[in-house]
Scaffold this active site. Structure first.
Site, PDB file in Angstrom:
ATOM      1  CB  CYS A   1       0.281   2.337   3.968  1.00 13.82           C
ATOM      2  SG  CYS A   1      -1.596   1.281   3.794  1.00 13.82           S
TER       3      CYS A   1
ATOM      4  CB  CYS B   1      -1.102  -0.065   1.320  1.00 11.19           C
ATOM      5  SG  CYS B   1      -1.865   1.547   1.476  1.00 11.19           S
TER       6      CYS B   1
END
Length: 313
Positions: free
Chosen positions: A94, A91
């Site tokens: 993230c 991700c």
């Protein structure tokens, strides 16, 4: 698990039975509770006595798993708010949000704890807490879930969220409460940009020097600019053509939302050096709007203002 939308979204979470996350042999908060009702998420097995790592109240950042959720989150949250960061190695957003959370956790000095949850390694925990996209942030205070957000927010908004969590946990924060500002911030946090804009403008009409309201209004404008933008496409286009004014302005917006405000400032100051006339003025004004998002006391803004002055004169 699906990727989050490019534009961050704030949401109020419905009731989640945190008792379902406790081993059946453990009490649910002050009173004992039975096992989770059938049909709910699978309950992690209770770790052997002494096997689960104890949550050190002095540790600002902890790793949370299905096996140690009882001690590292539920029990700890009875005395110290725990903010959970749901992430995964694949991700990219993230990787933008997590460093900001980690920095704020370290600054918190133990007033709250950041719990890192790898959703790939802990799928049942992510399912139990209704994680639909990452990055996602929620908090647990006194064994109860507190509303959170998905996506990447500006650092100033993350700080406000942390302050709200601390207030929910009975931890005193420095900022005085202002019902007008609370209402405006609530509208912004729930994504009602029109209501937030009206509320911030009303505050500024009554208190023209209110920097918090100025910041809030600038954030409304920032969110509107990035709505519908694909971050990877914008950043690639800006990298391919560093003199493209529109793409680089939007790229700077995305960097601010990703917790990379200094990089956004540097991008626009470099662009100012290479532009003239209306383009240069448009970039300058855009940069000033990003300064307003952060507020006048942000050290990065002070540094960037000096760099801007050198670029202009």
């Amino acid at each position: 698990m699906s990727d989050p939308r490019t534009t961050p979204s704030i949401f109020t979470r419905g009731a989640v039975d945190l008792g379902a996350l406790r081993p059946a042999s453990q009490p649910s908060g002050p009173a004992a509770a039975g096992p989770a009702a059938g049909g709910g998420p699978a309950t992690p097995a209770a770790p052997p006595a002494g096997a689960a790592p104890s949550a050190d109240a002095g540790a600002a950042i902890i790793d949370v798993t299905e096996a140690n959720f009882q001690t590292t989150v539920l029990q700890l949250s009875m005395t110290t708010p725990v903010i959970l960061d749901f992430w995964a190695e694949w991700c990219e957003p993230c990787k933008q949000l997590s460093p900001v959370l980690e920095k704020l956790a370290a600054e918190g000095g133990g007033s709250w704890v950041l719990g890192k949850v790898d959703v790939d390694a802990n799928p049942r925990l992510a399912q139990a807490l209704r994680v639909q996209g990452i990055p996602m942030v929620i908090a647990v205070v006194g064994g109860q879930l507190v509303e959170g957000f998905t996506g990447v927010l500006p650092e100033v908004e993350i700080r406000r969220y942390v302050d709200a969590v601390l207030k929910a946990g009975g931890v005193e924060v420095a900022a005085p409460e202002d019902p007008r500002m609370d209402a405006a911030d609530d509208a912004l946090m729930t994504g009602d940009l029109d209501e937030a804009e009206a509320a911030y403008k009303k505050i500024l009409a009554e208190s023209p020097q209110d920097h918090a309201a100025e910041s809030g209004l600038a954030q409304v404008e920032l969110y509107r600019r990035v709505t519908g933008a694909d971050a990877s496409t914008v950043m690639a286009a800006a990298a391919a053509n560093p003199d493209d004014v529109e793409n680089n302005r939007l790229a700077a917006d995305i960097e601010v939302l990703s917790g990379q405000a200094p990089e956004a400032y540097d991008r626009l100051i470099s662009l100012i050096k290479r532009t003239t006339g209306d383009d240069r003025d448009a970039v300058r004004k855009h940069l000033l709007s990003l300064f307003t998002v952060a507020g006048p006391d942000d050290p990065a803004v002070a540094t960037a203002r000096r760099a801007l002055a050198r670029a202009l004169f």
